[in-house]
Design a protein around this motif. Structure first.
Motif, short mmCIF file in Angstrom:
data_model
loop_
_atom_site.label_atom_id
_atom_site.label_comp_id
_atom_site.label_asym_id
_atom_site.label_seq_id
_atom_site.Cartn_x
_atom_site.Cartn_y
_atom_site.Cartn_z
N SER A 12 85.00 11.35 1.85
CA SER A 12 84.08 11.68 2.94
C SER A 12 82.65 11.39 2.52
CB SER A 12 84.21 13.16 3.31
OG SER A 12 83.82 13.93 2.20
N THR A 13 81.75 11.43 3.47
CA THR A 13 80.33 11.27 3.13
C THR A 13 79.91 12.36 2.16
OG1 THR A 13 79.91 10.35 5.31
CG2 THR A 13 78.00 11.12 4.09
N SER A 14 80.35 13.59 2.43
CA SER A 14 79.96 14.70 1.55
C SER A 14 80.33 14.39 0.10
CB SER A 14 80.66 15.98 1.99
OG SER A 14 80.36 16.28 3.34
N THR B 166 75.25 19.35 5.09
CA THR B 166 76.15 19.05 3.96
C THR B 166 75.40 18.37 2.82
OG1 THR B 166 78.46 18.42 3.55
CG2 THR B 166 77.09 16.73 4.52
N ASP B 167 74.47 17.49 3.12
CA ASP B 167 73.71 16.81 2.07
C ASP B 167 72.91 17.82 1.25
OD1 ASP B 167 74.28 15.00 4.35
OD2 ASP B 167 73.28 13.48 3.15
N PHE C 11 70.72 16.84 7.12
CA PHE C 11 72.01 17.33 7.61
C PHE C 11 72.52 18.33 6.57
CE2 PHE C 11 76.60 17.00 8.20
CZ PHE C 11 76.74 16.93 9.58
N ASN D 50 67.59 10.68 4.23
CA ASN D 50 68.35 10.16 5.37
C ASN D 50 67.56 9.03 6.01
OD1 ASN D 50 70.57 12.21 5.66
ND2 ASN D 50 68.77 13.53 5.61
N TYR E 297 82.58 6.87 11.08
CA TYR E 297 83.12 7.29 12.38
C TYR E 297 82.04 7.44 13.45
CZ TYR E 297 81.94 11.76 10.13
OH TYR E 297 81.31 12.75 9.46
N LYS E 298 80.78 7.14 13.11
CA LYS E 298 79.72 7.23 14.12
C LYS E 298 79.53 5.82 14.72
CE LYS E 298 77.96 11.36 11.92
NZ LYS E 298 77.09 11.93 10.90
N ASP F 262 71.20 8.17 2.72
CA ASP F 262 72.32 8.49 3.59
C ASP F 262 72.12 7.70 4.89
OD1 ASP F 262 73.97 9.64 5.54
OD2 ASP F 262 74.07 11.53 4.45
N CYS G 91 74.25 7.56 7.54
CA CYS G 91 75.17 7.99 8.61
C CYS G 91 74.68 7.64 10.01
CB CYS G 91 75.42 9.49 8.52
SG CYS G 91 76.61 9.93 7.25
N HIS G 92 73.38 7.81 10.24
CA HIS G 92 72.87 7.59 11.60
C HIS G 92 72.13 6.27 11.77
CE1 HIS G 92 74.02 11.22 13.76
NE2 HIS G 92 74.04 11.76 12.56
N TYR H 189 69.38 13.25 11.77
CA TYR H 189 70.50 13.47 12.71
C TYR H 189 70.10 14.27 13.93
CZ TYR H 189 71.00 18.43 11.60
OH TYR H 189 70.78 19.77 11.50
C1 PLP Z 1 77.61 12.86 9.98
C2 PLP Z 1 76.87 13.13 8.72
C3 PLP Z 1 77.54 13.57 7.57
C4 PLP Z 1 79.01 13.85 7.63
O1 PLP Z 1 79.57 14.16 6.41
P1 PLP Z 1 81.15 14.28 6.31
O2 PLP Z 1 81.41 14.48 4.89
O3 PLP Z 1 81.73 13.04 6.91
O4 PLP Z 1 81.56 15.44 7.16
C5 PLP Z 1 76.81 13.73 6.41
N1 PLP Z 1 75.49 13.48 6.38
C6 PLP Z 1 74.81 13.09 7.48
C7 PLP Z 1 73.36 12.81 7.41
C8 PLP Z 1 75.49 12.91 8.68
O5 PLP Z 1 74.82 12.53 9.77
#
Ligand code: PLP
Length: 396
Positions: free
Chosen positions: A96-98, A128-129, A126, A166, A220-221, A195, A197-198, A170
């Motif tokens: 996963s991204t995390s 999780t980061d 975000f 980022n 998945y985005k 990161d 993701c977006h 997000y």
């Molecule tokens: C969507 C997103 C994530 C998602 O992390 P997952 O491990 O896939 O759940 C992480 N960081 C950012 C900045 C995001 O936008």
């Protein structure tokens, strides 16, 4: 017909990417949530069926070699590479991204070496980061310092080991200045981790061109890989030999089937792998990436800006003044591919929008988020979204 509706028809008629919508499974809804879960590419169900029934069901274990399962992480990484401005051999797909944030950030601290005791992280990141960065700092004995991205140049110094940023925020959709921030991090002797993701799949990233050290992103985005599809890790070629992953699994071993006791990292991007890849999701992603055949990221970016400009124009024309406040920067150089509107009672407003076929999302406590995926969003849909938004807000 309103002036905006006429304009939407004209814009759709001259949209060179309009035909790409047919590569997706969509309905009458205006789907503005592709920044959370991209729509289903039409090629995916057939591919997944083949992977399950034939590759798994008939070939079974032979598929690790005969169906290319074993090399899928680096093969699909090479497919993502041109979308983020990377030459082949620097991206590996998996986890996963995390998890990839963890690999990249600990790897970055190790690359920076001893004597640098601080990690900078985007204070508005975000969650999780931020959580992973806190744990990575604790594990490596560094101090985590949250800073606004614009304050990063002033916060950099001899103590900085790594910086996690980022590309696009997000929540607000703000695009950060990757070229200049990366250059500042490098000038301070620190290691950059971005990161994506977006941003990946919505705008040019230019990883190689701008000298980014490490990067991660989800698929998945804007890459439409499907729910929970695997993420990716970019390690710039000249850093690969020194990249010391904190998760050295047998899949990143130089000799994975040697079953050796000692760990010897594989050369190249493969070093970013960990354990057995989730083949079903991975090969669904591979089919999903086929929608990019013949598509230029620059054209996608041009349409993305035209879509968000037009949405803002329609909102200004239709929504009564003072009812929404735009959090997304007006300047193109600072705008990703989404528009975030602050609005009273945003949770309820979004629920009503979704009931009426306009799908965005709500971000706590008061933000309406609308993501614009240029591959399948058209100008007519944008006009309709703004019109329905105005109706929902005005009916209170
Ligand atoms: C969507 C997103 C994530 C998602 O992390 P997952 O491990 O896939 O759940 C992480 N960081 C950012 C900045 C995001 O936008």
């Amino acid at each position: 017909m309103s002036e905006q509706r006429v304009r939407a028809e004209k814009l759709d008629a001259t949209d060179e990417l309009a035909g790409l919508r047919a590569r997706f499974v969509l309905d009458d809804a205006v789907y503005l949530d592709g920044n959370s879960l991209g729509a289903l590419p039409a090629a995916v169900p057939g591919r997944v069926d083949d992977v399950v029934r034939r590759q798994w069901g008939e070939l079974r274990i032979r598929s690790w070699t005969e169906s290319g399962w074993w090399t899928a992480p680096e093969r699909i990484g090479d497919r993502i590479a041109p979308l983020v401005g990377a030459a082949a051999g620097q991206i590996v797909v998996g986890d996963s991204t995390s998890v990839n944030v963890f690999k990249a950030l600990v790897g970055a601290v190790r690359l920076a070496g001893e004597g640098r005791d601080e990690i900078l992280v985007d204070a508005t990141t975000f969650p999780t980061d931020g959580y992973i960065a806190e744990s990575a700092a604790r594990m490596t004995g560094r101090t985590l310092r949250p800073v606004a991205p614009s304050q990063v140049p002033g916060a950099l110094g001899d103590r900085t080991a790594a910086v996690l940023l980022n590309h696009v925020d997000y929540r607000t959709g703000r695009l950060h200045d990757l070229p200049s921030l990366t250059a500042a991090v490098r000038a301070a002797g620190a290691v950059s981790v971005w990161d994506l993701c977006h941003s990946a799949g919505a705008l040019p990233v230019g990883l190689d061109e701008h000298g980014v050290d490490l990067a991660v992103g989800c698929t998945y985005k804007y890459l439409n890989g499907g729910p929970g599809s695997p993420a990716y890790l970019y390690v710039r070629r000249d850093l690969q030999e020194r990249f010391d992953s904190p998760l050295p699994g047998w899949n990143s071993h130089a000799e994975p089937f040697g079953m050796r006791r000692d760990y010897e990292p594989a050369p190249g991007a493969v070093r970013g792998r960990v354990g057995t890849p989730d083949i079903l999701s991975m090969l669904a992603l591979e089919a999903a990436l086929e929608v990019w055949d013949g598509v230029s990221v620059d054209a996608v970016r041009a349409k993305s800006l035209a879509l968000t400009d037009f949405f803002l124009e329609c909102v200004a024309a239709y929504v009564p003044a003072g009812r929404v406040e735009c959090l997304t920067p007006d300047a193109h150089a600072e705008r990703g591919s989404q528009v975030a509107l602050r609005c009273a009672d945003a949770g309820r407003v979004m629920a009503r929008l979704i009931e009426r076929g306009v799908v965005g999302d709500f971000r706590h406590p008061d933000v309406l988020r609308f993501g614009f995926t240029p591959l399948y969003v058209g100008f007519g849909g944008v006009e309709r979204a703004a019109r329905v938004l105005a109706e929902v807000i005005s009916s209170d």
